[in-house]
Enzyme design. Structure first.
Site, PDB file in Angstrom:
ATOM      1  N   ASN A  71     -12.685 -97.100 -47.483  1.00 16.15           N
ATOM      2  CA  ASN A  71     -12.251 -98.034 -48.525  1.00 16.15           C
ATOM      3  C   ASN A  71     -10.957 -98.664 -48.014  1.00 16.15           C
ATOM      4  OD1 ASN A  71     -11.322 -99.351 -50.783  1.00 16.15           O
ATOM      5  ND2 ASN A  71     -10.926 -97.500 -51.989  1.00 16.15           N
ATOM      6  N   SER A 126      -6.882 -88.464 -49.850  1.00 12.36           N
ATOM      7  CA  SER A 126      -6.158 -87.942 -48.682  1.00 12.36           C
ATOM      8  C   SER A 126      -7.055 -87.197 -47.691  1.00 12.36           C
ATOM      9  CB  SER A 126      -4.982 -87.069 -49.127  1.00 12.36           C
ATOM     10  OG  SER A 126      -4.059 -87.848 -49.865  1.00 12.36           O
ATOM     11  N   GLU A 167     -12.789 -88.395 -57.001  1.00  4.34           N
ATOM     12  CA  GLU A 167     -11.480 -88.680 -56.425  1.00  4.34           C
ATOM     13  C   GLU A 167     -10.391 -88.282 -57.417  1.00  4.34           C
ATOM     14  OE1 GLU A 167     -11.702 -91.858 -53.135  1.00  4.34           O
ATOM     15  OE2 GLU A 167     -11.446 -92.885 -55.036  1.00  4.34           O
ATOM     16  N   LYS A 223      -9.288-101.092 -49.143  1.00  2.00           N
ATOM     17  CA  LYS A 223      -8.406-101.627 -50.194  1.00  2.00           C
ATOM     18  C   LYS A 223      -7.905-103.026 -49.794  1.00  2.00           C
ATOM     19  CE  LYS A 223      -7.437 -96.919 -51.452  1.00  2.00           C
ATOM     20  NZ  LYS A 223      -6.588 -95.955 -52.122  1.00  2.00           N
TER      21      LYS A 223
HETATM   22  P1  PGA Z   1      -6.762 -92.152 -49.557  1.00  2.66           P
HETATM   23  O1  PGA Z   1      -7.580 -93.083 -50.586  1.00  2.66           O
HETATM   24  O2  PGA Z   1      -7.772 -91.610 -48.559  1.00  2.66           O
HETATM   25  O3  PGA Z   1      -5.760 -93.068 -48.911  1.00  2.66           O
HETATM   26  O4  PGA Z   1      -6.150 -91.069 -50.357  1.00  2.66           O
HETATM   27  C1  PGA Z   1      -8.857 -92.717 -51.039  1.00  2.66           C
HETATM   28  C2  PGA Z   1      -9.382 -93.739 -52.004  1.00  2.66           C
HETATM   29  O5  PGA Z   1      -8.593 -94.321 -52.762  1.00  2.66           O
HETATM   30  O6  PGA Z   1     -10.591 -94.025 -52.045  1.00  2.66           O
END
Ligand code: PGA
Length: 254
Positions: free
Chosen positions: A10, A214, A169, A12
Site C-alpha cells: 500500500n 509495521s 490492521e 499511500k
Molecule cells: P505500515 O502501513 O506497514 O507502514 O505500518 C500499513 C498500512 O497502512 O496498510
C-alpha cells in the site's frame, strides 16, 4: 494446506515517477522467481498506468487502487469509480483503510456500498478492519471488529464472496514501527475467520486474511507462520524495492 500468501504493497500518497522507475528496475530482476506468492501493489491512482508499463512482469504483479467511489459515474467531483479502475486494468481495490475511516470520515455503511459496487465492477476487494489503542486497552478489539465486519461486509452477493479479502490492521500498529505480536494477530485472525463463518455463513476456510501494521522483513516470517495469517498489507516497507523483495521472498517460501 495453507492458503496462497499475498504480499500487498500500500504505497499511500508516496512515490514519484522517478522512484517508481527505480523500484521496478530493481524488483523486475528478481520477482519472476516468486511464483508461489501473490504480489500486489496499490499506488496513487494517477500512477497506475505508469506502474503497469514499468512492471515488465506485470502478469505477476497485480495493480490496484487504495480507495474508490461508492458509485460508478456522475457528479462526484474528485472521486474515482470502481468501474474506471477496472477499465484501467486494476485488479483490486483497498476499502476501509483506517486512514480513510479517520481522515475522510468513511463509515461502515458507505464502506459497504463501496465494497458491493467494487465487487460488481469486477474488482477484488481488500476490506480493512482494526481497533485503536484505546479500544484494545478497553478490551473492545473483538467487538469493534465484529461491528466493522457485520456492517461493512453485509449483503455481499454470494458469487462475489470469493473476491473478498479481509485485512486486519490494528490502528496502533500502522506506521508506528510497533507491530502486533504473532500471538495477538493470530488470535484476531482466527476470530475473524470464525465470525465470518458463523455470522455471514461464508465458508471461510478459503478466505484470505492479511495482517497489516509495521510489517517488515525482520518480522514477516513469524507472522506468516501463524495458521490464519495469509499474507500482509504493507505500507512503509513496500516502498523500497529491496524490502518488498524480501517480503515476497518470505511469502514465496511459506
Ligand atoms: P505500515 O502501513 O506497514 O507502514 O505500518 C500499513 C498500512 O497502512 O496498510
Amino acid at each position: 494446506m495453507k492458503r496462497k500468501i499475498h504480499i500487498v504493497g500500500n504505497w499511500k500518497m508516496n512515490q514519484t515517477l522517478a522512484s517508481i522507475k527505480t523500484f521496478f528496475t530493481e524488483f523486475n530482476e528478481t520477482c519472476a522467481k516468486y511464483n508461489n506468492c501473490n504480489m500486489w501493489i496499490a499506488p496513487q491512482f494517477i500512477h497506475i498506468p505508469y506502474l503497469q508499463e514499468l512492471a515488465r512482469t506485470r502478469n505477476l504483479v497485480k495493480v490496484g487502487g487504495q480507495n474508490c467511489s461508492h458509485v460508478n459515474s456522475g457528479a462526484f467531483t474528485g472521486d474515482v469509480s470502481a468501474a474506471s479502475l477496472k477499465d484501467m486494468g486494476a485488479d483490486f481495490v483497498i476499502i476501509g483503510h483506517s486512514e480513510r475511516r479517520a481522515f475522510f470520515q468513511e463509515k461502515d455503511e458507505i464502506l459497504n456500498t463501496k465494497t458491493i459496487n467494487a465487487l460488481n465492477a469486477g474488482l477484488k476487494v481488500i476490506f480493512c478492519v482494526g481497533e485503536t489503542l484505546e479500544e484494545r486497552e478497553a478490551d473492545k478489539t473483538k467487538a469493534i471488529i465484529k461491528g466493522q465486519i457485520d456492517k461493512g461486509l453485509a449483503k455481499i452477493p454470494s458469487n462475489k464472496i470469493k473476491d473478498v479479502i479481509v485485512a486486519y490492521e490494528p490502528v496502533w500498529a500502522i506506521g508506528t514501527g510497533k507491530n502486533a505480536t504473532p500471538e495477538q494477530a493470530q488470535e484476531v485472525h482466527k476470530f475473524i475467520r470464525g465470525h465470518i463463518n458463523s455470522t455471514l455463513k461464508w465458508n471461510s476456510d478459503e478466505l484470505i486474511i492479511l495482517y497489516g501494521g509495521s510489517v517488515k522483513p525482520s518480522n514477516i516470517d513469524e507472522l506468516l507462520d501463524c495458521q490464519d495469517i495469509d499474507g500482509a498489507l504493507v505500507g512503509g516497507a513496500s516502498l523500497v524495492a529491496a524490502d518488498y523483495d524480501k517480503l515476497c521472498a518470505s511469502g514465496n517460501r511459506k
